[in-house]
Scaffold this motif. Structure first.
Motif, PDB file in Angstrom:
ATOM      1  N   ASP A  79      -3.151   6.843   4.949  1.00  0.00           N
ATOM      2  CA  ASP A  79      -3.888   8.086   4.732  1.00  0.00           C
ATOM      3  C   ASP A  79      -4.517   8.582   6.016  1.00  0.00           C
ATOM      4  O   ASP A  79      -4.841   7.803   6.883  1.00  0.00           O
ATOM      5  CB  ASP A  79      -4.987   7.825   3.706  1.00  0.00           C
TER       6      ASP A  79
ATOM      7  N   ARG B 204       0.994  -3.629  10.056  1.00  0.00           N
ATOM      8  CA  ARG B 204       1.464  -3.266   8.711  1.00  0.00           C
ATOM      9  C   ARG B 204       2.094  -4.470   8.014  1.00  0.00           C
ATOM     10  O   ARG B 204       2.034  -4.602   6.799  1.00  0.00           O
ATOM     11  CB  ARG B 204       2.467  -2.123   8.799  1.00  0.00           C
TER      12      ARG B 204
ATOM     13  N   TYR C  77     -14.351  -1.293   3.293  1.00  0.00           N
ATOM     14  CA  TYR C  77     -14.079  -2.363   2.331  1.00  0.00           C
ATOM     15  C   TYR C  77     -12.749  -3.026   2.663  1.00  0.00           C
ATOM     16  O   TYR C  77     -11.804  -2.362   3.115  1.00  0.00           O
ATOM     17  CB  TYR C  77     -13.978  -1.791   0.906  1.00  0.00           C
TER      18      TYR C  77
ATOM     19  N   TYR D 157      -9.907  -5.130   0.427  1.00  0.00           N
ATOM     20  CA  TYR D 157      -9.431  -5.612  -0.859  1.00  0.00           C
ATOM     21  C   TYR D 157      -8.109  -6.346  -0.638  1.00  0.00           C
ATOM     22  O   TYR D 157      -7.364  -6.048   0.295  1.00  0.00           O
ATOM     23  CB  TYR D 157      -9.164  -4.449  -1.820  1.00  0.00           C
TER      24      TYR D 157
ATOM     25  N   GLN E 136      -4.544  -7.333  -2.878  1.00  0.00           N
ATOM     26  CA  GLN E 136      -3.825  -6.952  -4.089  1.00  0.00           C
ATOM     27  C   GLN E 136      -2.735  -7.965  -4.364  1.00  0.00           C
ATOM     28  O   GLN E 136      -1.849  -8.198  -3.533  1.00  0.00           O
ATOM     29  CB  GLN E 136      -3.206  -5.558  -3.956  1.00  0.00           C
TER      30      GLN E 136
ATOM     31  N   HIS F 117      -3.444  -9.261 -10.757  1.00  0.00           N
ATOM     32  CA  HIS F 117      -4.877  -9.274 -10.445  1.00  0.00           C
ATOM     33  C   HIS F 117      -5.410  -7.911 -10.005  1.00  0.00           C
ATOM     34  O   HIS F 117      -6.605  -7.741  -9.859  1.00  0.00           O
ATOM     35  CB  HIS F 117      -5.172 -10.285  -9.338  1.00  0.00           C
ATOM     36  N   GLY F 118      -4.559  -6.982  -9.793  1.00  0.00           N
ATOM     37  CA  GLY F 118      -5.027  -5.693  -9.330  1.00  0.00           C
ATOM     38  C   GLY F 118      -5.634  -5.810  -7.936  1.00  0.00           C
ATOM     39  O   GLY F 118      -5.209  -6.617  -7.112  1.00  0.00           O
ATOM     40  N   LEU F 119      -6.662  -5.034  -7.677  1.00  0.00           N
ATOM     41  CA  LEU F 119      -7.347  -5.035  -6.390  1.00  0.00           C
ATOM     42  C   LEU F 119      -8.650  -5.810  -6.520  1.00  0.00           C
ATOM     43  O   LEU F 119      -9.476  -5.506  -7.382  1.00  0.00           O
ATOM     44  CB  LEU F 119      -7.654  -3.595  -5.970  1.00  0.00           C
TER      45      LEU F 119
ATOM     46  N   LEU G  38     -12.073  -7.303  -4.421  1.00  0.00           N
ATOM     47  CA  LEU G  38     -12.880  -7.085  -3.228  1.00  0.00           C
ATOM     48  C   LEU G  38     -13.107  -8.386  -2.474  1.00  0.00           C
ATOM     49  O   LEU G  38     -13.539  -9.392  -3.054  1.00  0.00           O
ATOM     50  CB  LEU G  38     -14.225  -6.475  -3.629  1.00  0.00           C
TER      51      LEU G  38
ATOM     52  N   TYR H 125     -17.252  -6.236   2.182  1.00  0.00           N
ATOM     53  CA  TYR H 125     -17.457  -4.836   2.490  1.00  0.00           C
ATOM     54  C   TYR H 125     -18.591  -4.683   3.489  1.00  0.00           C
ATOM     55  O   TYR H 125     -19.365  -5.634   3.740  1.00  0.00           O
ATOM     56  CB  TYR H 125     -17.712  -4.000   1.238  1.00  0.00           C
TER      57      TYR H 125
ATOM     58  N   PHE I 164      -5.697  -4.245   1.611  1.00  0.00           N
ATOM     59  CA  PHE I 164      -6.020  -2.832   1.760  1.00  0.00           C
ATOM     60  C   PHE I 164      -7.437  -2.669   2.272  1.00  0.00           C
ATOM     61  O   PHE I 164      -8.377  -3.308   1.781  1.00  0.00           O
ATOM     62  CB  PHE I 164      -5.897  -2.102   0.428  1.00  0.00           C
TER      63      PHE I 164
ATOM     64  N   TYR J 167     -12.938   6.091  -2.961  1.00  0.00           N
ATOM     65  CA  TYR J 167     -12.523   5.601  -1.664  1.00  0.00           C
ATOM     66  C   TYR J 167     -11.234   6.253  -1.188  1.00  0.00           C
ATOM     67  O   TYR J 167     -10.405   6.663  -1.989  1.00  0.00           O
ATOM     68  CB  TYR J 167     -12.269   4.098  -1.724  1.00  0.00           C
TER      69      TYR J 167
ATOM     70  N   PHE K  98      -7.991   4.985   0.861  1.00  0.00           N
ATOM     71  CA  PHE K  98      -7.366   3.715   1.207  1.00  0.00           C
ATOM     72  C   PHE K  98      -6.399   3.866   2.367  1.00  0.00           C
ATOM     73  O   PHE K  98      -5.760   4.914   2.532  1.00  0.00           O
ATOM     74  CB  PHE K  98      -6.590   3.164   0.006  1.00  0.00           C
ATOM     75  N   GLY K  99      -6.284   2.793   3.129  1.00  0.00           N
ATOM     76  CA  GLY K  99      -5.232   2.704   4.111  1.00  0.00           C
ATOM     77  C   GLY K  99      -3.904   2.374   3.447  1.00  0.00           C
ATOM     78  O   GLY K  99      -3.820   2.223   2.227  1.00  0.00           O
ATOM     79  N   SER K 100      -2.874   2.235   4.247  1.00  0.00           N
ATOM     80  CA  SER K 100      -1.526   1.996   3.728  1.00  0.00           C
ATOM     81  C   SER K 100      -1.238   0.531   3.456  1.00  0.00           C
ATOM     82  O   SER K 100      -0.180   0.205   2.919  1.00  0.00           O
ATOM     83  CB  SER K 100      -0.484   2.550   4.699  1.00  0.00           C
TER      84      SER K 100
ATOM     85  N   TYR L  38      -7.026   5.884 -10.171  1.00  0.00           N
ATOM     86  CA  TYR L  38      -6.218   5.923  -8.962  1.00  0.00           C
ATOM     87  C   TYR L  38      -4.744   5.791  -9.317  1.00  0.00           C
ATOM     88  O   TYR L  38      -4.377   5.128 -10.291  1.00  0.00           O
ATOM     89  CB  TYR L  38      -6.579   4.775  -8.019  1.00  0.00           C
TER      90      TYR L  38
ATOM     91  N   GLY M 299      -1.103   2.911  -0.377  1.00  0.00           N
ATOM     92  CA  GLY M 299      -2.417   2.599  -0.907  1.00  0.00           C
ATOM     93  C   GLY M 299      -2.740   3.471  -2.102  1.00  0.00           C
ATOM     94  O   GLY M 299      -2.128   4.517  -2.307  1.00  0.00           O
ATOM     95  N   PRO M 300      -3.715   3.053  -2.909  1.00  0.00           N
ATOM     96  CA  PRO M 300      -4.122   3.856  -4.064  1.00  0.00           C
ATOM     97  C   PRO M 300      -4.665   5.217  -3.631  1.00  0.00           C
ATOM     98  O   PRO M 300      -5.312   5.342  -2.595  1.00  0.00           O
ATOM     99  CB  PRO M 300      -5.228   3.016  -4.707  1.00  0.00           C
TER     100      PRO M 300
ATOM    101  N   PHE N 187      -4.585   2.658 -11.765  1.00  0.00           N
ATOM    102  CA  PHE N 187      -5.744   1.772 -11.860  1.00  0.00           C
ATOM    103  C   PHE N 187      -6.978   2.570 -12.270  1.00  0.00           C
ATOM    104  O   PHE N 187      -7.195   3.677 -11.780  1.00  0.00           O
ATOM    105  CB  PHE N 187      -6.067   1.139 -10.503  1.00  0.00           C
TER     106      PHE N 187
ATOM    107  N   PHE O 151     -11.992  -2.767  -9.768  1.00  0.00           N
ATOM    108  CA  PHE O 151     -10.734  -2.208 -10.249  1.00  0.00           C
ATOM    109  C   PHE O 151     -10.184  -2.992 -11.435  1.00  0.00           C
ATOM    110  O   PHE O 151     -10.323  -4.220 -11.510  1.00  0.00           O
ATOM    111  CB  PHE O 151      -9.691  -2.221  -9.129  1.00  0.00           C
ATOM    112  N   GLY O 152      -9.537  -2.275 -12.344  1.00  0.00           N
ATOM    113  CA  GLY O 152      -8.770  -2.920 -13.392  1.00  0.00           C
ATOM    114  C   GLY O 152      -7.456  -3.441 -12.827  1.00  0.00           C
ATOM    115  O   GLY O 152      -7.136  -3.224 -11.649  1.00  0.00           O
ATOM    116  N   LYS O 153      -6.687  -4.114 -13.671  1.00  0.00           N
ATOM    117  CA  LYS O 153      -5.464  -4.761 -13.203  1.00  0.00           C
ATOM    118  C   LYS O 153      -4.301  -3.796 -13.064  1.00  0.00           C
ATOM    119  O   LYS O 153      -3.304  -4.117 -12.431  1.00  0.00           O
ATOM    120  CB  LYS O 153      -5.082  -5.903 -14.154  1.00  0.00           C
TER     121      LYS O 153
END
Lengths: 114, 113
Positions: free
Chosen positions: A1, A9, A33, A35, A37, A41-43, A45, A48, A90, A103, A105-107, B36, B43-44, B89, B103-105
């Motif tokens: 972004d 990367r 922050y 995170y 992934q 488990h999603g994202l 933290l 931060y 991320f 937020y 986010f970066g790539s 998101y 990224g999200p 998400f 965040f959720g999964k």
């Protein structure tokens, strides 16, 4: 972004070696922050920062440290990489904590520990 | 469109149908919520947000519904398009103070052409 870049990367590293990931922003945002992934488990933290030299732990901070000596840079260090730290990392930035469209986010950085 | 159970990680929808993606949140103190969208390899990205003093908010082709009684959040996408295929998400926080987003999964949306 636009306004936030992560480097590298992609990285492959060996177990036990130190690794540093960099997040750089040009938005002059206060909050940054890290995170991770993982599937299922999603994202989550890791750490931060709410200002230069001001950092706090997230829910999965064990094995990670961070530093923020300048507003624009937030570094994530794995002191001794383990296979469980293989993940996509991320970085995100925000002007305020949680509010105002959340937020940016970066790539992402894909890290593989072998 | 097709509703999904709260714990179903994938949703397949025909192009042109409406999609509904659900999310349960756990913290009754949360008062700010965001959806998101994450496309493969990226990224999200922010879609839409809602504060706890609202129960509905609309954007372009998207609507977020908030039910604080049962701590449930949903994202509705109208006339789903192939470009909507992604992982979605939900995220929550207390809007005041220094509290990061949780965040959720995620739910994977696949659009069938």
């Amino acid at each position: 972004d636009a306004g936030i870049t992560q480097s590298p990367r992609h990285k492959v590293t060996e177990t036990g070696t130190p690794v540093t990931l960099r997040c750089h922003q040009t938005e002059n945002h206060r909050y940054m922050y890290w995170y991770r992934q993982d599937p299922g488990h999603g994202l989550r933290l890791i750490h931060y920062s709410y200002g230069v030299k001001d950092t706090d732990k997230g829910e999965v901070s064990d094995g990670y440290s961070v530093s923020r000596s300048k507003t624009e840079d937030f570094l994530l260090t794995l002191e001794s990489a383990t296979s469980s730290q293989t993940s996509v990392y991320f970085c995100a930035i925000s002007e305020s904590a949680g509010e105002l469209y959340g937020y940016t986010f970066g790539s992402g950085t894909r890290l593989t520990v072998v | 469109g097709e509703s999904v159970g709260l714990h179903l990680p994938t949703l397949s929808v025909q192009e042109g149908d409406n999609s509904i993606i659900n999310c349960a949140y756990s913290n009754s103190a949360s008062d700010y919520f965001i959806w998101y969208k994450q496309e493969s390899g990226k990224g999200p990205q922010f879609i839409i947000d809602i504060r706890s003093n609202m129960d509905k908010r609309q954007g372009q082709r998207v609507t977020v519904l908030l039910n604080k009684t049962v701590k449930h959040l949903s994202l509705q996408i109208a006339a789903t398009q192939p470009g909507d295929s992604a992982v979605y998400f939900c995220a929550e926080t207390r809007g005041s103070g220094n509290t990061p987003l949780v965040f959720g999964k995620g739910t994977r949306l696949s659009v069938i052409a």
